[in-house]
Design an enzyme around this catalytic site. Structure first.
Site, PDB file in Angstrom:
ATOM      1  N   ARG A  25       0.820  -1.223   0.000  1.00 48.31           N
ATOM      2  CA  ARG A  25       0.000   0.000   0.000  1.00 48.31           C
ATOM      3  C   ARG A  25       0.853   1.272   0.000  1.00 48.31           C
ATOM      4  O   ARG A  25       0.534   2.225  -0.718  1.00 48.31           O
ATOM      5  CB  ARG A  25      -0.975  -0.022   1.175  1.00 48.31           C
ATOM      6  CG  ARG A  25      -2.120  -1.015   1.003  1.00 48.31           C
ATOM      7  CD  ARG A  25      -3.036  -1.045   2.201  1.00 48.31           C
ATOM      8  NE  ARG A  25      -2.320  -1.479   3.405  1.00 48.31           N
ATOM      9  CZ  ARG A  25      -2.816  -1.408   4.632  1.00 48.31           C
ATOM     10  NH1 ARG A  25      -4.029  -0.894   4.822  1.00 48.31           N
ATOM     11  NH2 ARG A  25      -2.127  -1.844   5.663  1.00 48.31           N
ATOM     12  N   ASN A  43      -6.480  -2.768   2.027  1.00 45.62           N
ATOM     13  CA  ASN A  43      -6.404  -4.235   2.037  1.00 45.62           C
ATOM     14  C   ASN A  43      -7.802  -4.791   2.204  1.00 45.62           C
ATOM     15  O   ASN A  43      -8.634  -4.210   2.926  1.00 45.62           O
ATOM     16  CB  ASN A  43      -5.559  -4.729   3.211  1.00 45.62           C
ATOM     17  CG  ASN A  43      -4.070  -4.619   2.953  1.00 45.62           C
ATOM     18  OD1 ASN A  43      -3.632  -4.468   1.826  1.00 45.62           O
ATOM     19  ND2 ASN A  43      -3.284  -4.702   4.017  1.00 45.62           N
TER      20      ASN A  43
END
Length: 790
Positions: A25, A43
């Site tokens: 990320r 996520n």
């Protein structure tokens, strides 16, 4: 295709693979900002979900760079892009909270300490100076601490440790290496390590000088003490590898009398003093997986101040080395200029201890001291073991650093429903199949041990929970008495596939080499100790013409009685006697070879009883086992004749004797047809006994046996090629972990213009069996169009 690159578009981008807990990320965030995109990333159970708004050109650049600049521990399996019907009103790009939904993502294996973290623990000006649990998004615990997906701190054993303000600041800083590193911690807020005496007496500061409890371990090892060390996936037992007294003491206390010990050294320079290291072996040692690498022992190096103790690896020409893979290990070895033994913390054949309480209960009579900590190990993860054969990786035990990284099966397998494969009895792993992706568990050990069986049940339950896996079919070994088979039947899954052991070995080799579902049958040569055959006998030296759905048994090794059943595994002389009695009569042997030590030894055994067992088949099942042939030959040469203290000891020590193979001619075997072709070893035994009689060295005889067997296998393949069409040959089964045999057979098959398939992703031994089971079950279910019991 978008023609106007300046057109503003909005897309949802789904990324699947190993993309959680690896700094994915932050990479998405950094690249999105550089590409002037707005949106968000999070996520979820399927992987990583990205929503972006920007120009078409910027989005294309973003997706391209995401693939090119993927974080070190990440692995992208697929990227799917979908247009958003309405452009969300984003003003910036942000990282949002994880979403819990159906789990399709994977869990990252534990990763060795990265160079940046290593530098910090030795930097006096860093707040991680000498902190043994330092980590970041590029390294540290993953599988060993996770309880659920998504991989967030609350779902790990780090949930008990609240981040301090400094750690929380770095965790939230997208430009920081520790951004969203779930196990991030420091001296102030994280786990603690401490030293205890095994006898319960207090440790006082004047016992030895030390910076801290971790540093004290080095002093203890240098003094010849045995220390139990709690690491990342289990507890190890350590001692000075150059101290013969300490190593022998560890062997006696652990009841592990001959099996080689693994070693750890603080750097490559120390390892190179003892072993030859090639480029690939160097890469493996320094990789994020940081496995134990089997290395060739240097015969003599005058620069070595102290040699490795002889009892570390008795009668073996290789050593299993690894480098420190946690800050704890780096700190312990900072002052250690020689290797240490670092072996699993258990009694022989039991699984490794993972809790402080169990360790103190089971290891207090082995270890003198304990270095423990208060971060729970959720999943037991043993050290992986690998070696390099022909400049190609061969995994012998797939665990820390490799599991549970998914293995993508060849195209077509994604049509199969969710399947669970239960593996074998020994060196067990199980395997989950979902959408063409195989998730193999870490090495779980031998299920005949009660503690290992309990661990197997617990780990299976955990994996089914972690991956929310609901199998519609189950694949079991054909052997009805395997505990993995019995447990599988207890699960109550209606669709059951019973898979022949050696077919599964071959299918595993096919699957990891990308052999597609519709490929014409290949020849699989599966050599191992034992597997249950469809005819109710024991197989172990098989030539099968196979695809994923079926096989035909074309040839085998000559079936020889396993005299005493399982006793033949641990008393190798029983195999020697059974082989000799299958090819000769005792009177003939006594006339020709009565002066031989092996004949004298066998003559002292209760031959009358043994002969009755052979004639009447009492506890002496016939087995076409290649492993037992190796045992019989080893015993005849005087190698652990009376008793083997670990499985395959005779074969391993026999291989270690091989020398100058290109200078020798091999012992002869015959090919017999009745009712299927088999290799007849009688002529080999005649030649071997004659060499014994003439005082030929063990090295020469071991070399001649290996070369002769390799030539016999190649001759059988050539013979079978006359009546069957195949161009590829898979070499599999535990016996093909023998490097000499594997290289010699491969060499001769290549000369015959055959493509040779070997293992590199999963072990050739039973540790890879569950992958083959799942591939066969999947192929059969796809063929039927739906799953039915077979």
């Amino acid at each position: 295709m978008i023609t106007n690159i300046n057109l503003k578009i909005a897309e949802e981008i789904r990324v699947r693979g190993t993309v959680q807990g690896v700094g994915f990320r932050p990479t998405v965030y950094r690249l999105a900002k550089l590409c002037n995109l707005r949106g968000e990333v999070c996520n979820d159970g399927e992987g990583v979900l990205i929503k972006v708004v920007g120009t078409a050109e910027a989005v294309e650049t973003f997706v391209d760079r995401l693939q090119q600049e993927c974080p070190p521990l990440a692995k992208i399996e697929a990227i799917a892009r979908f247009p958003l019907s309405q452009s969300p009103n984003y003003t910036d790009f942000t990282i949002t909270q994880s979403i819990s939904n159906k789990v399709k993502t994977s869990i990252t294996p534990d990763a060795a300490t990265c160079p940046q973290c290593k530098a910090e623990i030795f930097d006096p000006f860093s707040r991680w100076y000498r902190y043994p649990f330092t980590n970041c998004t590029h390294c540290g615990p993953r599988l060993s601490i996770v309880r659920a997906i998504p991989y967030d701190r609350r779902n790990t054993s780090m949930a008990n440790f609240t981040m301090c303000a400094d750690c929380a600041k770095e965790y939230a800083d997208v430009t920081n290496r520790r951004f969203h590193a779930q196990p991030v911690a420091c001296h102030f807020c994280g786990p603690k390590a401490w030293l205890e005496r095994a006898d319960g007496k207090p440790i006082v500061s004047d016992m030895f000088s030390m910076l801290d409890d971790v540093d004290a371990v080095c002093t203890l090892l240098q003094r010849g003490e045995i220390v139990a060390i709690k690491g990342i996936g289990g507890i190890h037992l350590a001692c000075d590898a150059t101290n013969e007294t300490a190593v022998q003491k560890l062997r006696e206390r652990k009841h592990r009398y001959h099996k080689p010990f693994a070693l750890m050294a603080k750097n490559l320079e120390i390892i190179e003093k003892y072993c030859v290291i090639n480029e690939l072996e160097r890469e493996l040692l320094e990789s994020a997986a940081a496995p134990i690498v089997l290395l060739k022992l240097k015969e003599h190096n005058p620069e070595i101040p102290k040699p490795i103790a002889a009892s570390v690896a008795p009668n073996i020409k290789s050593l299993g080395f690894m480098l420190p893979y946690t800050p704890l290990h780096h700190l312990i070895l900072r002052r250690m200029e020689r290797p240490i033994v670092l072996t699993s913390g258990n009694l022989s054949d039991e699984p490794q201890c993972i809790t402080n309480e169990v360790a103190k209960d089971k290891l207090s009579k082995i270890a003198d001291y304990f270095l423990l900590h208060n971060r729970d190990i959720v999943n037991r993860v043993d050290d992986s073991v690998v070696k390099v054969v022909g400049n190609r990786l061969q995994i012998l035990r797939r665990a820390r650093g490799y599991a549970p990284a998914p293995i993508r099966l060849p195209s077509g397998f994604e049509q199969a429903p969710p399947i669970l494969a239960m593996g074998s009895e020994l060196k067990n792993t199980f395997c989950l199949l979902r959408e063409g992706e195989a998730i193999l568990s870490q090495h779980l050990g031998d299920l005949e041990n009660v503690a290992a069986l309990t661990a197997y049940r617990e780990t299976l339950e955990l994996y089914l929970h972690l991956f929310e896996h609901k199998p519609e079919a189950i694949a079991l070994d054909l052997h009805p008495e395997y505990l993995s088979t019995k447990i599988g039947k207890e699960l109550g899954i209606n669709q059951v596939y019973s898979i022949q052991h050696h077919h599964a070995h071959i299918a595993a080799c096919m699957a990891e080499n990308g052999i597609t579902l519709e490929t014409k049958p290949i020849l699989g040569i599966a050599l191992d100790g034992l597997g249950y055959g469809e005819d109710g006998t024991l197989w172990g030296g098989e030539f099968l013409l196979a695809d994923y759905r079926s096989y035909e048994r074309l040839a085998t090794f000559k079936p020889i009685a396993m005299l005493g059943g399982e006793q033949a595994i641990y008393q190798p002389w029983r195999n020697t006697y059974a082989h000799l009695m299958a090819g000769f009569n005792w009177e003939e042997l006594e006339v020709k070879y009565r002066e031989l030590e092996i004949l004298e030894f066998l003559g002292r055994q209760p031959r009358s009883l043994l002969n009755q067992m052979l004639v009447k088949g009492i506890n002496s099942p016939l087995a076409s086992s290649a492993g037992r042939l190796f045992d019989g030959v080893a015993a005849a040469l005087g190698i652990c004749c009376d008793r083997a203290s670990y499985e395959g000891q005779g074969a391993i020590e026999l291989e270690a004797l091989v020398d100058d193979i290109d200078e020798e001619t091999g012992y002869p075997f015959e090919i017999i047809s009745a009712p299927i072709y088999y290799l007849e070893p009688r002529t080999m035994w005649q030649a071997l006994l004659t060499d014994l009689q003439q005082g030929v060295s063990q090295r020469v005889m071991a070399t001649r046996f290996h070369l002769g067997l390799a030539k016999a296998i190649a001759s059988m393949v050539n013979h079978l090629r006359e009546t069957h069409s195949f161009t590829q040959v898979a070499l599999t089964g535990g016996v093909f972990q023998n490097q000499v045999l594997l290289e010699q057979v491969s060499k001769q098959l290549n000369v015959m213009d055959l493509t040779v398939l070997t293992h590199s992703l999963v072990p050739a031994n039973d540790g890879g069996l569950s992958l083959g089971q799942v591939a066969i079950a999947a192929a059969k279910s796809i063929q039927k169009g739906n799953i039915k019991c077979v």
